[in-house]
Design a protein around this motif. Structure first.
Motif, PDB file in Angstrom:
ATOM      1  N   LEU A 194      18.407   8.475   6.408  1.00 19.02           N
ATOM      2  CA  LEU A 194      17.856   8.925   5.143  1.00 19.02           C
ATOM      3  C   LEU A 194      18.484   8.153   3.995  1.00 19.02           C
ATOM      4  N   SER A 195      17.633   7.593   3.159  1.00 16.62           N
ATOM      5  CA  SER A 195      18.118   6.882   1.978  1.00 16.62           C
ATOM      6  C   SER A 195      17.924   7.730   0.728  1.00 16.62           C
ATOM      7  N   ARG A 196      16.729   8.280   0.554  1.00 18.68           N
ATOM      8  CA  ARG A 196      16.431   9.117  -0.623  1.00 18.68           C
ATOM      9  C   ARG A 196      15.364  10.140  -0.286  1.00 18.68           C
ATOM     10  N   VAL A 197      15.389  11.250  -1.027  1.00 12.68           N
ATOM     11  CA  VAL A 197      14.355  12.280  -0.926  1.00 12.68           C
ATOM     12  C   VAL A 197      14.029  12.738  -2.336  1.00 12.68           C
ATOM     13  N   GLY A 235       0.783  -1.218   0.000  1.00  8.74           N
ATOM     14  CA  GLY A 235       0.000   0.000   0.000  1.00  8.74           C
ATOM     15  C   GLY A 235       0.820   1.275   0.000  1.00  8.74           C
ATOM     16  N   ARG A 236       2.130   1.150   0.000  1.00 10.21           N
ATOM     17  CA  ARG A 236       3.005   2.319  -0.014  1.00 10.21           C
ATOM     18  C   ARG A 236       3.859   2.252  -1.267  1.00 10.21           C
ATOM     19  N   ALA A 237       3.416   2.900  -2.303  1.00 11.52           N
ATOM     20  CA  ALA A 237       4.122   2.863  -3.583  1.00 11.52           C
ATOM     21  C   ALA A 237       5.365   3.743  -3.521  1.00 11.52           C
ATOM     22  N   LEU A 238       6.437   3.260  -4.117  1.00 12.97           N
ATOM     23  CA  LEU A 238       7.673   4.014  -4.197  1.00 12.97           C
ATOM     24  C   LEU A 238       7.808   4.639  -5.575  1.00 12.97           C
ATOM     25  N   PRO A 239       8.456   5.793  -5.658  1.00 13.42           N
ATOM     26  CA  PRO A 239       8.717   6.373  -6.974  1.00 13.42           C
ATOM     27  C   PRO A 239       9.585   5.435  -7.819  1.00 13.42           C
ATOM     28  N   ALA A 240       9.480   5.584  -9.122  1.00 10.61           N
ATOM     29  CA  ALA A 240      10.248   4.742 -10.044  1.00 10.61           C
ATOM     30  C   ALA A 240      11.736   4.865  -9.758  1.00 10.61           C
ATOM     31  N   GLY A 241      12.423   3.734  -9.754  1.00 11.61           N
ATOM     32  CA  GLY A 241      13.860   3.708  -9.544  1.00 11.61           C
ATOM     33  C   GLY A 241      14.297   3.589  -8.099  1.00 11.61           C
ATOM     34  N   TRP A 242      13.353   3.593  -7.170  1.00 14.05           N
ATOM     35  CA  TRP A 242      13.716   3.467  -5.762  1.00 14.05           C
ATOM     36  C   TRP A 242      13.658   2.006  -5.366  1.00 14.05           C
ATOM     37  N   GLU A 243      14.785   1.391  -5.269  1.00 15.95           N
ATOM     38  CA  GLU A 243      14.866  -0.006  -4.858  1.00 15.95           C
ATOM     39  C   GLU A 243      14.788  -0.074  -3.333  1.00 15.95           C
ATOM     40  N   SER A 244      14.073  -1.063  -2.827  1.00 21.38           N
ATOM     41  CA  SER A 244      13.983  -1.207  -1.373  1.00 21.38           C
ATOM     42  C   SER A 244      14.058  -2.667  -0.947  1.00 21.38           C
ATOM     43  N   ASP A 245      14.666  -3.492  -1.787  1.00 18.69           N
ATOM     44  CA  ASP A 245      14.833  -4.900  -1.445  1.00 18.69           C
ATOM     45  C   ASP A 245      16.261  -5.140  -0.974  1.00 18.69           C
ATOM     46  N   SER A 246      16.396  -5.561   0.252  1.00 14.43           N
ATOM     47  CA  SER A 246      17.706  -5.844   0.811  1.00 14.43           C
ATOM     48  C   SER A 246      17.543  -6.819   1.959  1.00 14.43           C
ATOM     49  N   GLU A 247      18.504  -7.699   2.089  1.00 17.08           N
ATOM     50  CA  GLU A 247      18.463  -8.638   3.209  1.00 17.08           C
ATOM     51  C   GLU A 247      18.996  -8.008   4.481  1.00 17.08           C
ATOM     52  N   ASP A 248      19.772  -6.921   4.352  1.00 17.09           N
ATOM     53  CA  ASP A 248      20.391  -6.288   5.513  1.00 17.09           C
ATOM     54  C   ASP A 248      19.612  -5.101   6.068  1.00 17.09           C
ATOM     55  N   PHE A 249      18.792  -4.472   5.223  1.00 19.65           N
ATOM     56  CA  PHE A 249      18.093  -3.256   5.624  1.00 19.65           C
ATOM     57  C   PHE A 249      16.592  -3.410   5.479  1.00 19.65           C
ATOM     58  N   GLU A 250      15.863  -2.646   6.309  1.00 17.02           N
ATOM     59  CA  GLU A 250      14.429  -2.505   6.126  1.00 17.02           C
ATOM     60  C   GLU A 250      14.176  -1.056   5.736  1.00 17.02           C
ATOM     61  N   TYR A 251      13.144  -0.843   4.939  1.00 14.41           N
ATOM     62  CA  TYR A 251      12.853   0.476   4.381  1.00 14.41           C
ATOM     63  C   TYR A 251      11.429   0.877   4.698  1.00 14.41           C
ATOM     64  N   ILE A 252      11.221   2.192   4.807  1.00 11.03           N
ATOM     65  CA  ILE A 252       9.874   2.707   4.961  1.00 11.03           C
ATOM     66  C   ILE A 252       9.756   4.021   4.185  1.00 11.03           C
ATOM     67  N   PRO A 253       8.772   4.091   3.283  1.00 12.85           N
ATOM     68  CA  PRO A 253       8.562   5.342   2.553  1.00 12.85           C
ATOM     69  C   PRO A 253       7.636   6.267   3.341  1.00 12.85           C
ATOM     70  N   LEU A 254       7.917   7.552   3.264  1.00 11.07           N
ATOM     71  CA  LEU A 254       7.088   8.560   3.918  1.00 11.07           C
ATOM     72  C   LEU A 254       6.745   9.641   2.903  1.00 11.07           C
ATOM     73  N   ARG A 255       5.630  10.290   3.116  1.00 10.90           N
ATOM     74  CA  ARG A 255       5.263  11.456   2.306  1.00 10.90           C
ATOM     75  C   ARG A 255       5.117  12.631   3.257  1.00 10.90           C
ATOM     76  N   ARG A 264       7.163  16.134  -0.390  1.00 14.42           N
ATOM     77  CA  ARG A 264       8.384  15.345  -0.476  1.00 14.42           C
ATOM     78  C   ARG A 264       8.057  13.875  -0.261  1.00 14.42           C
ATOM     79  N   ARG A 265       8.729  13.021  -0.999  1.00 18.12           N
ATOM     80  CA  ARG A 265       8.681  11.581  -0.759  1.00 18.12           C
ATOM     81  C   ARG A 265      10.051  11.224  -0.190  1.00 18.12           C
ATOM     82  N   VAL A 266      10.056  10.548   0.940  1.00 19.80           N
ATOM     83  CA  VAL A 266      11.283  10.219   1.653  1.00 19.80           C
ATOM     84  C   VAL A 266      11.345   8.715   1.818  1.00 19.80           C
TER      85      VAL A 266
END
Length: 77
Positions: free
Chosen positions: A48-51, A3-23, A59-61
């Motif tokens: 911070l990973s991307r803005v 339910g939390r879509a990421l902008p194109a090009g934002w990878e969030s698959d990693s075995e070492d990290f967890e990610y959360i998008p915010l608006r 802003r999408r963070v």
């Protein structure tokens, strides 16, 4: 992250990290956004990973942190 879509090009698959998008809405100033994100970094372990800034001022963070075995709540900005 369903339910939390990421902008194109934002990878969030990693075995070492967890990610959360915010608006962040347009009425949040740059200083206020920086303070909110600093609080999440201090108390939640997020960094911070991307803005992406949009023309309407919103802003999408993407925040990331190392995966842990204990539960730390997601940021509620």
């Amino acid at each position: 992250m369903a339910g939390r879509a990421l902008p194109a090009g934002w990878e969030s698959d990693s075995e070492d990290f967890e990610y959360i998008p915010l608006r962040l809405p347009p009425d949040v100033t740059r200083v206020s956004a920086a303070m909110r994100l600093a609080i999440q970094a201090e108390f939640g372990g997020w960094e911070l990973s991307r803005v992406r800034l949009y023309t309407d001022g919103s802003r999408r963070v993407l925040l990331k942190r190392r995966k842990t075995t204990h539960h730390v709540p997601d940021p509620a900005l």
